[in-house]
Structures are given as structure tokens and as C-alpha cells.
Design a protein around this motif. Structure first.
Motif, PDB file in Angstrom:
ATOM      1  N   PRO A  38      -4.790  -7.430 -10.816  1.00 30.44           N
ATOM      2  CA  PRO A  38      -5.635  -8.577 -10.480  1.00 30.44           C
ATOM      3  C   PRO A  38      -6.890  -8.160  -9.711  1.00 30.44           C
ATOM      4  CG  PRO A  38      -3.351  -8.973  -9.851  1.00 30.44           C
ATOM      5  CD  PRO A  38      -3.474  -7.520 -10.172  1.00 30.44           C
ATOM      6  N   ILE A  39      -6.809  -7.009  -9.026  1.00 27.95           N
ATOM      7  CA  ILE A  39      -7.942  -6.479  -8.278  1.00 27.95           C
ATOM      8  C   ILE A  39      -8.486  -5.298  -9.074  1.00 27.95           C
ATOM      9  CG2 ILE A  39      -8.731  -5.570  -6.055  1.00 27.95           C
ATOM     10  CD1 ILE A  39      -7.592  -8.382  -5.866  1.00 27.95           C
ATOM     11  N   ASN A  40      -9.694  -5.447  -9.582  1.00 25.19           N
ATOM     12  CA  ASN A  40     -10.236  -4.452 -10.501  1.00 25.19           C
ATOM     13  C   ASN A  40     -11.745  -4.428 -10.388  1.00 25.19           C
ATOM     14  OD1 ASN A  40     -11.267  -6.585 -12.452  1.00 25.19           O
ATOM     15  ND2 ASN A  40      -9.065  -7.050 -12.428  1.00 25.19           N
ATOM     16  N   GLY A  41     -12.367  -3.480 -11.049  1.00 21.73           N
ATOM     17  CA  GLY A  41     -13.821  -3.386 -11.013  1.00 21.73           C
ATOM     18  C   GLY A  41     -14.296  -2.014 -11.424  1.00 21.73           C
ATOM     19  N   SER A  42     -15.443  -1.604 -10.900  1.00 18.58           N
ATOM     20  CA  SER A  42     -16.061  -0.363 -11.339  1.00 18.58           C
ATOM     21  C   SER A  42     -15.302   0.866 -10.865  1.00 18.58           C
ATOM     22  CB  SER A  42     -17.501  -0.292 -10.843  1.00 18.58           C
ATOM     23  OG  SER A  42     -17.557  -0.345  -9.432  1.00 18.58           O
ATOM     24  N   ARG A  43     -14.383   0.703  -9.902  1.00 26.49           N
ATOM     25  CA  ARG A  43     -13.544   1.812  -9.452  1.00 26.49           C
ATOM     26  C   ARG A  43     -12.167   1.781 -10.124  1.00 26.49           C
ATOM     27  NH1 ARG A  43     -15.872   4.390  -5.077  1.00 26.49           N
ATOM     28  NH2 ARG A  43     -17.442   3.198  -3.916  1.00 26.49           N
ATOM     29  N   GLY A  44     -11.975   0.847 -11.044  1.00 24.55           N
ATOM     30  CA  GLY A  44     -10.697   0.753 -11.730  1.00 24.55           C
ATOM     31  C   GLY A  44      -9.721  -0.169 -11.039  1.00 24.55           C
ATOM     32  N   PRO A  45      -8.467  -0.208 -11.490  1.00 24.27           N
ATOM     33  CA  PRO A  45      -7.471  -1.110 -10.909  1.00 24.27           C
ATOM     34  C   PRO A  45      -7.120  -0.698  -9.482  1.00 24.27           C
ATOM     35  CG  PRO A  45      -6.440   0.389 -12.465  1.00 24.27           C
ATOM     36  CD  PRO A  45      -7.917   0.611 -12.587  1.00 24.27           C
ATOM     37  N   ARG A  46      -6.959  -1.694  -8.619  1.00 24.93           N
ATOM     38  CA  ARG A  46      -6.621  -1.456  -7.205  1.00 24.93           C
ATOM     39  C   ARG A  46      -5.140  -1.767  -7.031  1.00 24.93           C
ATOM     40  NH1 ARG A  46      -8.787   1.059  -2.598  1.00 24.93           N
ATOM     41  NH2 ARG A  46      -8.587  -0.248  -0.735  1.00 24.93           N
ATOM     42  N   PHE A  47      -4.302  -0.763  -7.192  1.00 31.81           N
ATOM     43  CA  PHE A  47      -2.858  -0.966  -7.137  1.00 31.81           C
ATOM     44  C   PHE A  47      -2.325  -1.089  -5.705  1.00 31.81           C
ATOM     45  CE2 PHE A  47      -2.754   1.504 -11.341  1.00 31.81           C
ATOM     46  CZ  PHE A  47      -2.762   0.341 -12.092  1.00 31.81           C
ATOM     47  N   VAL A  48      -3.096  -0.604  -4.743  1.00 28.89           N
ATOM     48  CA  VAL A  48      -2.682  -0.687  -3.342  1.00 28.89           C
ATOM     49  C   VAL A  48      -3.826  -1.274  -2.535  1.00 28.89           C
ATOM     50  CG1 VAL A  48      -1.941   0.587  -1.291  1.00 28.89           C
ATOM     51  CG2 VAL A  48      -1.144   1.302  -3.553  1.00 28.89           C
ATOM     52  N   MET A  49      -3.591  -2.448  -1.950  1.00 26.18           N
ATOM     53  CA  MET A  49      -4.585  -3.088  -1.107  1.00 26.18           C
ATOM     54  C   MET A  49      -4.353  -2.710   0.352  1.00 26.18           C
ATOM     55  SD  MET A  49      -4.973  -6.867  -2.836  1.00 26.18           S
ATOM     56  CE  MET A  49      -3.369  -7.019  -3.617  1.00 26.18           C
ATOM     57  N   THR A  50      -5.403  -2.793   1.147  1.00 34.21           N
ATOM     58  CA  THR A  50      -5.322  -2.443   2.557  1.00 34.21           C
ATOM     59  C   THR A  50      -5.700  -3.651   3.408  1.00 34.21           C
ATOM     60  OG1 THR A  50      -7.632  -1.747   2.781  1.00 34.21           O
ATOM     61  CG2 THR A  50      -6.050  -0.108   1.949  1.00 34.21           C
ATOM     62  N   GLU A  51      -5.419  -3.545   4.683  1.00 32.95           N
ATOM     63  CA  GLU A  51      -5.789  -4.627   5.605  1.00 32.95           C
ATOM     64  C   GLU A  51      -7.308  -4.791   5.669  1.00 32.95           C
ATOM     65  OE1 GLU A  51      -3.846  -4.403   9.419  1.00 32.95           O
ATOM     66  OE2 GLU A  51      -2.008  -3.613   8.523  1.00 32.95           O
ATOM     67  N   GLU A  52      -8.042  -3.701   5.517  1.00 28.14           N
ATOM     68  CA  GLU A  52      -9.500  -3.790   5.541  1.00 28.14           C
ATOM     69  C   GLU A  52     -10.030  -4.608   4.366  1.00 28.14           C
ATOM     70  OE1 GLU A  52     -13.735  -2.667   4.952  1.00 28.14           O
ATOM     71  OE2 GLU A  52     -12.066  -2.323   3.567  1.00 28.14           O
ATOM     72  N   ARG A  67       0.875  -9.753  12.812  1.00 28.83           N
ATOM     73  CA  ARG A  67       2.198  -9.488  12.247  1.00 28.83           C
ATOM     74  C   ARG A  67       2.320 -10.093  10.853  1.00 28.83           C
ATOM     75  NH1 ARG A  67       6.255 -12.071  10.958  1.00 28.83           N
ATOM     76  NH2 ARG A  67       5.510 -14.006  11.916  1.00 28.83           N
ATOM     77  N   VAL A  68       1.915 -11.352  10.741  1.00 26.65           N
ATOM     78  CA  VAL A  68       1.977 -12.034   9.446  1.00 26.65           C
ATOM     79  C   VAL A  68       1.063 -11.326   8.440  1.00 26.65           C
ATOM     80  CG1 VAL A  68       1.486 -14.193   8.222  1.00 26.65           C
ATOM     81  CG2 VAL A  68       2.587 -14.248  10.473  1.00 26.65           C
ATOM     82  N   TYR A  69      -0.112 -10.947   8.899  1.00 28.18           N
ATOM     83  CA  TYR A  69      -1.092 -10.301   8.029  1.00 28.18           C
ATOM     84  C   TYR A  69      -0.537  -9.007   7.427  1.00 28.18           C
ATOM     85  CZ  TYR A  69      -5.691  -8.455   6.617  1.00 28.18           C
ATOM     86  OH  TYR A  69      -6.758  -7.955   5.919  1.00 28.18           O
ATOM     87  N   LYS A  70       0.097  -8.177   8.245  1.00 23.91           N
ATOM     88  CA  LYS A  70       0.674  -6.933   7.749  1.00 23.91           C
ATOM     89  C   LYS A  70       1.744  -7.203   6.697  1.00 23.91           C
ATOM     90  CE  LYS A  70      -0.040  -4.279  12.027  1.00 23.91           C
ATOM     91  NZ  LYS A  70      -0.995  -3.291  11.458  1.00 23.91           N
ATOM     92  N   GLU A  71       2.548  -8.245   6.923  1.00 22.57           N
ATOM     93  CA  GLU A  71       3.607  -8.565   5.967  1.00 22.57           C
ATOM     94  C   GLU A  71       3.017  -9.074   4.651  1.00 22.57           C
ATOM     95  OE1 GLU A  71       7.725 -11.235   5.599  1.00 22.57           O
ATOM     96  OE2 GLU A  71       6.568 -11.236   7.477  1.00 22.57           O
ATOM     97  N   ILE A  72       1.926  -9.859   4.742  1.00 27.63           N
ATOM     98  CA  ILE A  72       1.271 -10.354   3.529  1.00 27.63           C
ATOM     99  C   ILE A  72       0.767  -9.182   2.686  1.00 27.63           C
ATOM    100  CG2 ILE A  72      -0.765 -11.559   2.650  1.00 27.63           C
ATOM    101  CD1 ILE A  72      -0.442 -13.528   4.982  1.00 27.63           C
ATOM    102  N   ILE A  73       0.088  -8.240   3.321  1.00 30.95           N
ATOM    103  CA  ILE A  73      -0.443  -7.087   2.578  1.00 30.95           C
ATOM    104  C   ILE A  73       0.693  -6.284   1.951  1.00 30.95           C
ATOM    105  CG2 ILE A  73      -1.771  -4.957   2.748  1.00 30.95           C
ATOM    106  CD1 ILE A  73      -3.437  -7.524   3.037  1.00 30.95           C
ATOM    107  N   GLN A  74       1.781  -6.108   2.694  1.00 29.15           N
ATOM    108  CA  GLN A  74       2.923  -5.366   2.163  1.00 29.15           C
ATOM    109  C   GLN A  74       3.477  -6.050   0.914  1.00 29.15           C
ATOM    110  OE1 GLN A  74       6.279  -5.144   4.855  1.00 29.15           O
ATOM    111  NE2 GLN A  74       7.688  -4.734   3.161  1.00 29.15           N
ATOM    112  N   LYS A  75       3.694  -7.365   1.001  1.00 27.51           N
ATOM    113  CA  LYS A  75       4.258  -8.090  -0.140  1.00 27.51           C
ATOM    114  C   LYS A  75       3.268  -8.164  -1.314  1.00 27.51           C
ATOM    115  CE  LYS A  75       7.886 -10.946   1.933  1.00 27.51           C
ATOM    116  NZ  LYS A  75       8.209 -10.062   3.068  1.00 27.51           N
TER     117      LYS A  75
END
Length: 643
Positions: A170-184, A219-227
Motif C-alpha cells: 500500500p506504501i509505494n513510489g519511486s523507491r519501490g514498495p515500503r514493506f517496513v514503516m517507521t515512526e518517522e 506507547r499506542v503509536y509504537k504498537e500501531i506501527i508494529q501492527k
């Protein structure tokens, strides 16, 4: 001197025509929009095309917003606005692209990675430039390169799996698919998303029934990114169907058959997934092509899917864009059935409350929920393509509330607290236009133009107020609430031509999250060899049918004749078969065969007429070509291979 590509039928109209009120109001609105655009650019754009803004911008979000704020410079030019609008649009587009490359969101002139809600919004500016100047080497080169990022031809952006016919994240673009999202990646959205539904039902300490989720809680934010990384980051989602507009745009620049086939293949793949899921469009497909692969087999729960805050909206809207694109590229209106199927299944799940039918907009683990009135815009968009009575029936069964039919002066993108209407990009009057074009509100042209005049004035007042001063937005801090100031250009922009577009092109405005600007007709100023109506010429599309369009052209200039070329379809996809000229009393004064996609009209001073133009629809290959040959078409630049 540029020559015409085909021998266009020429009609001369000399009969005097008393300018109707709508014709004068169109000129008044165009003049006001031209002046407002200059003031808007002068206030927020620096001489090099970059925007007055901060020196640091974090996260993956953001580049779509400045593009959205300034995209209507190009669109207004396409309708007939000043030439300077195109010059501003070109400079600002390049300035934004460079600036957000430096911030880090854009890579190779396209977002490095984000979703197709935001890619779609940001790409509208690019699509409008195709309508504005199809000979631009920069734009043609970009169109090919951006398309290759999604057709599997770009090794640096392997977004597409051609074997399984899916976009890989779902996260994609000129760098290709983003399989791992970060908090940033998500930090700029945290303060905004506090007021949205939780993306998961099993977040620790978060009640899904509250309708809110504290993203700003670390705390919630970290769990959201993990899931997200576990359940949402891999595989395809319906939102990616908005990418079909990017591919269709490239096709209209080049005519490459493989691009047309990609759209057919990709829309067809999603149609098959819905059929395999009992008709309901699933919102998540794994990398192996299995529905619910990372969601315990559930067809709901994907990124921007049935459980997301937007629910039905982000299923049906990209599907509508994709189906309309498929019809445009193939001429086969049966592609609309993929949207109709979803609307009909959703309608079958309806409930009645206080005499009103409500449909579910979300699906949770407990089943269908979030019952509210259906959006009437989708059957309207389908009807403008199909001209099929079945789509009118889909509209009429909704028992549309009267406030939908009233002309509205919209507020900043969001929900109007007075009417309950939701708008994006100030597109607020699709239903009133539809009632007009069906013959139910003959006063609509005057009402919408007056409403747009008021909107422009209101926006100018806001832009000139302390709220419009960019110094108050610019900070390099990371206060989560302050980061929403990225939307300020949209909130201040006074260039909103909804009424002009609807009335002259005979169509609703584009779907705001990445839809192409379809139209029944468009115009060229033949003397200036440019898109849009000539100065002091007004046009009103009064009726559209499957095989005809009825419009009035009026030259309000007392001293100069005008030469207008009318094109059949926004992309030349239709073909005129005959033209009938009627005078003010409705009497036919001339009738000629046409057999082409362009019709040339010579308008005498203060002359006008009603034209009934018969046509065959979706019979031509759609393209951005103009009625005249380019003076020197430049070949695309070929990159060297470094070994």
C-alpha cells in the motif's frame, strides 16, 4: 504556422445574441479568478518557484499538499485563463518538486513512498499539465518514467508483480514498495489521527467503539506501527487502483498499447478478487495473491480498507476512478459494472432509520457497521460515462436529502457543520449540477457562478487576514498539531473554478483523490493556438445525452470576432457526427455533417448560437493531442546505460 491535423468542419455564426446572465457571470468569474491567482502566487511563491515554508519537513507525508494548493492554476488555464497561469503553474510545479526532493519526500521527481490516496491527490497537478501543454518534453518524459514505476519496468521501483497482477505494498513510489514503516514516516499525521478511528481492534487500551485513537500517545503509536508492519505493509489494496490514472495519463501522451493493457489487466485482477470474495471487494491481498494473507484470512482490515476511518469511501472511490479510466481506454462501458456491483451489494445491506435508508460504511470483526446515507456522487460519475438509466435509478433510490441539491459555498476541505456535506478541493456541487443537467433546475448556472464569486472573495479575505500570513505557519519545531499547517496553501487558495468547469465542459469536476478530468467537450482558442475558450467567449452545456450534447456559445466582445475549436470529449475520445445551429428562438438555421473530433466555430462580434452536436462516444483513442500539429515535436530523451 502550425497546421490543423485534420480538416475540421468550419461553421460561421454571425447572428446577434443577447448575452444571458450566465454568460456575463462567467466572464466576471474568470476575470476575478485570473486576478486572484496572481495575488495568490505573489504572496506564497518565491521567484524561483519554491514556496515560503520551513527548512525541515519530516515524515513521508507532505508533497501532495503544496501540489494540491496550486494545481488549479493549470486547470484554470485549460478552461481559458490567462497565459500567465500556465507560466506560474510550470514554475511552481518544478519548484515544489525540487523543494520536496530536498526535504526528502520526493525522489526522482515522484514521491519516494506513500499511499495512493496521497499520490492521487498530488498527481492531479501533473494530469492538468497534460491538458495544458501536451507537447512539453519534461511532462512526456516524466509520464513515461512514472508509469514504468508501476508497470514493472523500473528496477529501482519494483512496485508491480506482473505474474500475480498486484501492486506489492500500500506504501509505494519511486523507491519501490515500503514493506517496513517507521515512526518517522507517520509523525506528521499523529496529531490529526488522534480524532480518527483506530486502525486495529486489538490495540492495547484503545476502545474501537470510541471512534478515536491516541496516535500522539507514544506507547499506542509504537504498537500501531508494529501492527501496520505485521498486517498492512505487504500486499495490494483497492486504494492502489488510483494508479490507473497515472498509467492512463502516460498512455494519452504516448499511445503505447502496453499501458492500455496494464490498466485492463490490473482492474480485471481486482474484479476477479471481488468475485472470489462473494462479490464484496476485499481490502487486502497478500504478496502471494491470497485474500487476507496477513489478516488471519479476513477480507477486511487492510490499509485504508473496510475497517479504516474512511471505510466504503476508499473502496468505491478508487474503483470508480479505475473503471472510468478503463472505459476511456477501451470504449467498453461494461467496466462500470465493477463499481455498480459494489454499490448494489452495499445497498442490499441497508437499514431504515427515521424514514431514511442508511448503508454500512465499515466492516469490523463483529460485522457491518457505521450506517449512514450513501454518497450520491458515485452514481452521478457512472452516469456521466454510461448515460444509462440504471445509474440514474441508483441515484434516485438514495432519496437524496434536499441540502445535497442546494448550491453550496463550501468550507475548507472537510464536513460542513451546517449541511453535513463533505468536500475536498472545494468540489461541493456535483449533485446540484446533476439536477441541472437533468433539466430539474434551470437557474443553476447563475446560482453556481454567483456562489463561486462569493467563494473567491471569501478566500481572498482569508488570504489577506493574519491567518493567511505564512510567517505564522513557519516553524521548525515538531509540535504535532502545528504540523497540520502543511494544508495552509489549500486552505488559502482562491482559485476554485467548479462552476466554470461544470458549465463549459458538461461534466462534474474530477474525483479529488486522483481522478482524471473527464468531460463531454472541451475548447481551444484557435487564434492563440492554446487550450480554453477565447477571451470574452462564454459557453454553457445545457444537455447531455448518449449521442449528443447541446451547448450555447456567446461572444461578448463588441470589437473582435473569435475562433473556437470544440473537441468531442476531454481527451478526444468521442467523435462528432453532425452539428445543428439554432438561433435565440430555437429555430434551426444551419445543419452540417461533421465526422471528426474537432469542430471549428467562427463567432462574429456579439454573436452566438445554440449548438446541438450529435456524437459517437468512446470511438477514438484518447490522447492529449491538440487540433494542430506541434511545430517541432521533441523525441524523448534516452538515458545512457552505465556499466
Amino acid at each position: 504556422m502550425q497546421a490543423y491535423k485534420e480538416t475540421a468542419v468550419k461553421l460561421r455564426i454571425d447572428r446577434p445574441f443577447r448575452p444571458p446572465e450566465w454568460a456575463a457571470l462567467q466572464q466576471q468569474l474568470m476575470d476575478k479568478l485570473n486576478r486572484a491567482a496572481e495575488e495568490f502566487v505573489g504572496k506564497y511563491v518565491q521567484p524561483d518557484g519554491t514556496l515560503l515554508w520551513r527548512s525541515v519537513w519530516p515524515g513521508m507525508d507532505g508533497s501532495d499538499d503544496p501540489y494540491e494548493g496550486f494545481m488549479n492554476l493549470a486547470l484554470l488555464y485549460v478552461l481559458g485563463g490567462h497565459r500567465s497561469l500556465y507560466e506560474h503553474a510550470r514554475k511552481v510545479f518544478d519548484g515544489i518538486t525540487w523543494q520536496w526532493t530536498e526535504y526528502g519526500q520526493i525522489h526522482r521527481e515522484f514521491d519516494g513512498y506513500y499511499d495512493w490516496m496521497h499520490h492521487g491527490e498530488g498527481s492531479l497537478f501533473f494530469y492538468f499539465l497534460g491538458l495544458a501543454d501536451p507537447d512539453s518534453l519534461k511532462d512526456r518524459q516524466r509520464a513515461r518514467r512514472f508509469a514504468q514505476m508501476y508497470t514493472g519496468e523500473d528496477p529501482e521501483a519494483p512496485n508491480y508483480d506482473s505474474e500475480r497482477k498486484l501492486i506489492r505494498s500500500p506504501i509505494n513510489g519511486s523507491r519501490g514498495p515500503r514493506f517496513v514503516m517507521t515512526e518517522e514516516d507517520w509523525m506528521t499525521h499523529r496529531g490529526i489521527l488522534d480524532d480518527y478511528l483506530a486502525p486495529f481492534e486489538d490495540l492495547t487500551g484503545v476502545d474501537i467503539k470510541s471512534g478515536k485513537c491516541p496516535w500522539s500517545d507514544d506507547r499506542v503509536y509504537k504498537e500501531i506501527i508494529q501492527k501496520m508492519n505485521e498486517r498492512m505493509a505487504k500486499g495490494d489494496v483497492p486504494l492502489n487502483l488510483n494508479a490507473t490514472s497515472l498509467i492512463a495519463h502516460a498512455f494519452m501522451h504516448s499511445g503505447e498499447e502496453k499501458l492500455r493493457q496494464w490498466v485492463i489487466e490490473y482492474v480485471g485482477a481486482w474484479r476477479e478478487r471481488a468475485e472470489a470474495n462473494g462479490g464484496i471487494m476485499p481490502d487486502n491481498v497478500g504478496l502471494s495473491g491470497v485474500i487476507g494473507e496477513y489478516n488471519e484470512g479476513k477480507w477486511w482490515g487492510g490499509y485504508y480498507g473496510w475497517r479504516w476511518s474512511h471505510g466504503l469511501f476508499t473502496i468505491v472511490e478508487p474503483l470508480t476512478n479505475a473503471a472510468m479510466n478503463a472505459v476511456l481506454l477501451t470504449g467498453d462501458r461494461n467496466w462500470l459494472d465493477v463499481v455498480r456491483r459494489q454499490l448494489d451489494l452495499n445497498w442490499e445491506l441497508r437499514r431504515q432509520l427515521d424514514g431514511k435508508w442508511l448503508v454500512p460504511h465499515k466492516h469490523l470483526d463483529s460485522g457491518w457497521t457505521d450506517y449512514k446515507p450513501a454518497n450520491p456522487a458515485y452514481p452521478i460519475y457512472l452516469w456521466t460515462i454510461s448515460m444509462d438509466p440504471q445509474d440514474i435509478r441508483r441515484y434516485e433510490r438514495l432519496d437524496i436529502a434536499e441540502f445535497y441539491k442546494e448550491v453550496e459555498i463550501p468550507i475548507v476541505s472537510g464536513r460542513n457543520p451546517h449541511t453535513g456535506k463533505e468536500t475536498k478541493h472545494y468540489i461541493a456541487n456535483t449533485v446540484p449540477w446533476f439536477e441541472y443537467i437533468r433539466g430539474n433546475d434551470p437557474s443553476y448556472p447563475e446560482k453556481i457562478l454567483k456562489a463561486n464569486l462569493t467563494l473567491v472573495e471569501r478566500q481572498l479575505d482569508k488570504m489577506r487576514s493574519p491567518e493567511g500570513e505564512p510567517a505564522g505557519w513557519i516553524t521548525d519545531g515538531y509540535n504535532l498539531k502545528d504540523l497540520s499547517s502543511i494544508h495552509k496553501w489549500q486552505e488559502m487558495c482562491p482559485v476554485y473554478p467548479e462552476g466554470l468547469l461544470q458549465l463549459t465542459l458538461g461534466a462534474p469536476m474530477h474525483i479529488s483523490h486522483g481522478g482524471l478530468q473527464h468531460a463531454r467537450v472541451r475548447y481551444y482558442d484557435a487564434a492563440a493556438r492554446r487550450p480554453g475558450l477565447p477571451p470574452r467567449v462564454s459557453a454553457l452545456v445545457e444537455r447531455i445525452e448518449d449521442d449528443s450534447v447541446t451547448l450555447t456559445l456567446v461572444n461578448l466582445d463588441e470589437t473582435e470576432e473569435k475562433e473556437v475549436v470544440i473537441q468531442a470529449g476531454g481527451f478526444g475520445e468521442h467523435r462528432f457526427t453532425s452539428a445543428e445551429v439554432r438561433d435565440e428562438r430555437g429555430e434551426t438555421v444551419q445543419s452540417v455533417p461533421v465526422r471528426g473530433k474537432w469542430l471549428q466555430i467562427q463567432l462574429g462580434r456579439e454573436a452566438g448560437a445554440k449548438l446541438v452536436l450529435t456524437m459517437e462516444r468512446y470511438v477514438n483513442r484518447p490522447s492529449y493531442e491538440t487540433p494542430w500539429e506541434p511545430e517541432c515535436p521533441a523525441p524523448l530523451i534516452q538515458s545512457r546505460t552505465i556499466t
